[in-house]
Design an enzyme around this catalytic site. Structure first.
Site, mmCIF file in Angstrom:
data_model
loop_
_atom_site.group_PDB
_atom_site.id
_atom_site.type_symbol
_atom_site.label_atom_id
_atom_site.label_comp_id
_atom_site.label_asym_id
_atom_site.label_seq_id
_atom_site.Cartn_x
_atom_site.Cartn_y
_atom_site.Cartn_z
ATOM 1 N N ARG A 35 0.847 -1.198 0.000
ATOM 2 C CA ARG A 35 0.000 0.000 0.000
ATOM 3 C C ARG A 35 0.881 1.247 0.000
ATOM 4 O O ARG A 35 2.089 1.167 0.159
ATOM 5 C CB ARG A 35 -0.971 -0.013 1.201
ATOM 6 C CG ARG A 35 -0.281 -0.496 2.442
ATOM 7 C CD ARG A 35 -0.424 0.301 3.679
ATOM 8 N NE ARG A 35 -0.396 1.705 3.540
ATOM 9 C CZ ARG A 35 0.706 2.436 3.662
ATOM 10 N NH1 ARG A 35 1.889 1.900 3.899
ATOM 11 N NH2 ARG A 35 0.656 3.756 3.546
ATOM 12 N N ALA A 37 0.886 5.136 -2.275
ATOM 13 C CA ALA A 37 0.806 5.407 -3.715
ATOM 14 C C ALA A 37 2.059 4.991 -4.499
ATOM 15 O O ALA A 37 1.953 4.259 -5.488
ATOM 16 C CB ALA A 37 0.480 6.894 -3.926
ATOM 17 N N GLN A 174 -2.701 2.486 9.670
ATOM 18 C CA GLN A 174 -1.374 2.642 9.036
ATOM 19 C C GLN A 174 -0.425 3.458 9.913
ATOM 20 O O GLN A 174 0.790 3.246 9.870
ATOM 21 C CB GLN A 174 -1.514 3.318 7.660
ATOM 22 C CG GLN A 174 -2.146 2.455 6.596
ATOM 23 C CD GLN A 174 -3.638 2.666 6.507
ATOM 24 O OE1 GLN A 174 -4.295 3.033 7.484
ATOM 25 N NE2 GLN A 174 -4.211 2.411 5.352
ATOM 26 N N ASP A 215 -2.175 10.744 -2.498
ATOM 27 C CA ASP A 215 -2.466 9.708 -3.496
ATOM 28 C C ASP A 215 -2.753 10.301 -4.862
ATOM 29 O O ASP A 215 -2.569 9.643 -5.889
ATOM 30 C CB ASP A 215 -3.654 8.852 -3.043
ATOM 31 C CG ASP A 215 -3.217 7.930 -1.924
ATOM 32 O OD1 ASP A 215 -3.140 8.397 -0.773
ATOM 33 O OD2 ASP A 215 -2.894 6.761 -2.223
ATOM 34 N N LYS A 226 -5.100 9.781 2.712
ATOM 35 C CA LYS A 226 -5.848 8.896 3.613
ATOM 36 C C LYS A 226 -6.966 9.639 4.335
ATOM 37 O O LYS A 226 -6.784 10.775 4.792
ATOM 38 C CB LYS A 226 -4.850 8.299 4.617
ATOM 39 C CG LYS A 226 -5.415 7.404 5.682
ATOM 40 C CD LYS A 226 -6.282 6.276 5.155
ATOM 41 C CE LYS A 226 -5.608 5.437 4.091
ATOM 42 N NZ LYS A 226 -6.566 4.505 3.420
#
Ligand code: MRU
Length: 314
Positions: A35, A37, A174, A215, A226
């Site tokens: 995970r 980008a 995360q 992202d 996020k």
């Protein structure tokens, strides 16, 4: 063979997964084993290389399945398109070799880019800084070094980082599982907070700067990252704290005039509510869009720009 860290197991276990199957890579991206980008971009290019080496049927369908594994990070489609271009006009072993070479090149470029982002970003950080970050935009989200955490690493190497506050980053954690662990590995002081503690921390005067990754960034500087990033940006503005976004140019979607066109991935309800409750619906967008007016600088490998400066440059 592709080797990648299965991040779902961190911080408990650092397991390196191995595969020769491009469809396994697509699944790894979908389930967040890989995970962030830039990391999913490289995984996408690697999946194309695995397709060329071990499959070779129906290129266009495979490329589309890879590029659409997750919709928000533009790096994924950018990387797959780059691999597609590299492969065009080639076949068989020559195509597989060319794609392998491209993936190794992109891996090296990613680290170089992140180190440049780190240097440009570090110039914005004052000595003794306490930096808040959201999600994980570190080595674990890239090939190495990271974007937002690249800035932290560069500033820390110059002795300017007093502490990093890591938002835990609900629903998948995360920040708690990855950022806190990653920083602890290299001995950078890190304090984990729940997402809903950022306002109190800022009000107490304990945050000097916020740095996050992205992202997808639209031409006007609106930046998707996020879920929860937008709220942190509003809090930073309210408390007079600079809010920086660190990302490579491959995260900029110059086709989009502003963030309203960014596709936001919706994820499964069980990430929020592991055991369903009858009569309870769940809304689980993976990202939100921070309007450019909240962003002091967008830090790229080519320099740090205000949203207006970046748009003029594009
Ligand atoms: O859902 P994730 O974990 O892939 O989301 C990642 C982020 O939002 C990162 O901040 C972003 O991709 C930048 S990574 C350098």
């Amino acid at each position: 063979m592709l080797r990648y860290i299965d991040e779902r197991l961190l911080p408990g276990e650092l397991r390196i997964a191995e595969t020769r199957d491009w469809q396994t890579v697509v699944q790894a991206v979908k389930c967040l084993a890989v995970r962030g980008a830039p990391a999913i971009g490289l995984a996408g290019a690697a999946a194309v290389a695995l397709w060329a080496a071990y499959d070779g049927t129906d290129f266009e369908a495979a490329a589309e399945a890879i590029a659409s594994a997750r919709p928000t990070a533009v790096n994924l489609r950018w990387a797959v398109n780059r691999a597609f271009g590299e492969a065009s006009g080639l076949e068989g072993g020559a195509r597989a070799d060319a794609l392998y070479g491209l993936v190794k090149l992109m891996e090296a470029e990613d680290e170089e880019t992140n180190r440049a982002i780190g240097e440009h970003g570090s110039a914005l950080i004052g000595s003794g800084s306490r930096i808040l970050t959201h999600c994980n935009a570190g080595s674990l989200a890239t090939c190495y070094y990271g974007t937002a955490l690249g800035v932290v690493y560069s500033a820390a190497a110059e002795g300017k980082v007093e502490r990093v506050y890591a938002d835990e980053t609900r629903p998948v954690g995360q920040g708690a599982r990855l950022t806190a662990w990653e920083l602890a590995q290299v001995g950078i002081p890190v304090t984990l907070i729940c997402d809903n503690m950022a306002a109190s921390l800022m009000a107490a005067g304990n945050v000097d700067a916020v740095i996050v990754g992205a992202d997808r960034i639209a031409r006007n500087g609106d930046a998707a990252n996020k879920i929860g990033t937008y709220g942190v940006a509003i809090l930073a503005k309210e408390h007079g704290i600079p809010f920086y976004v660190a990302a490579p140019f491959s995260t900029i979607d110059a086709q989009l005039a502003d963030g309203s066109g960014i596709v936001i991935e919706q994820r499964a309800a069980n990430e929020v509510l592991p055991e369903p409750i009858e009569g309870v619906d769940v809304w689980n967008p993976a990202f939100d869009v921070t309007p450019a007016r909240y962003i002091a600088k967008i830090v790229t490998e080519k320099g740090a720009f205000s949203p207006e400066e970046l748009e003029a440059r594009l």
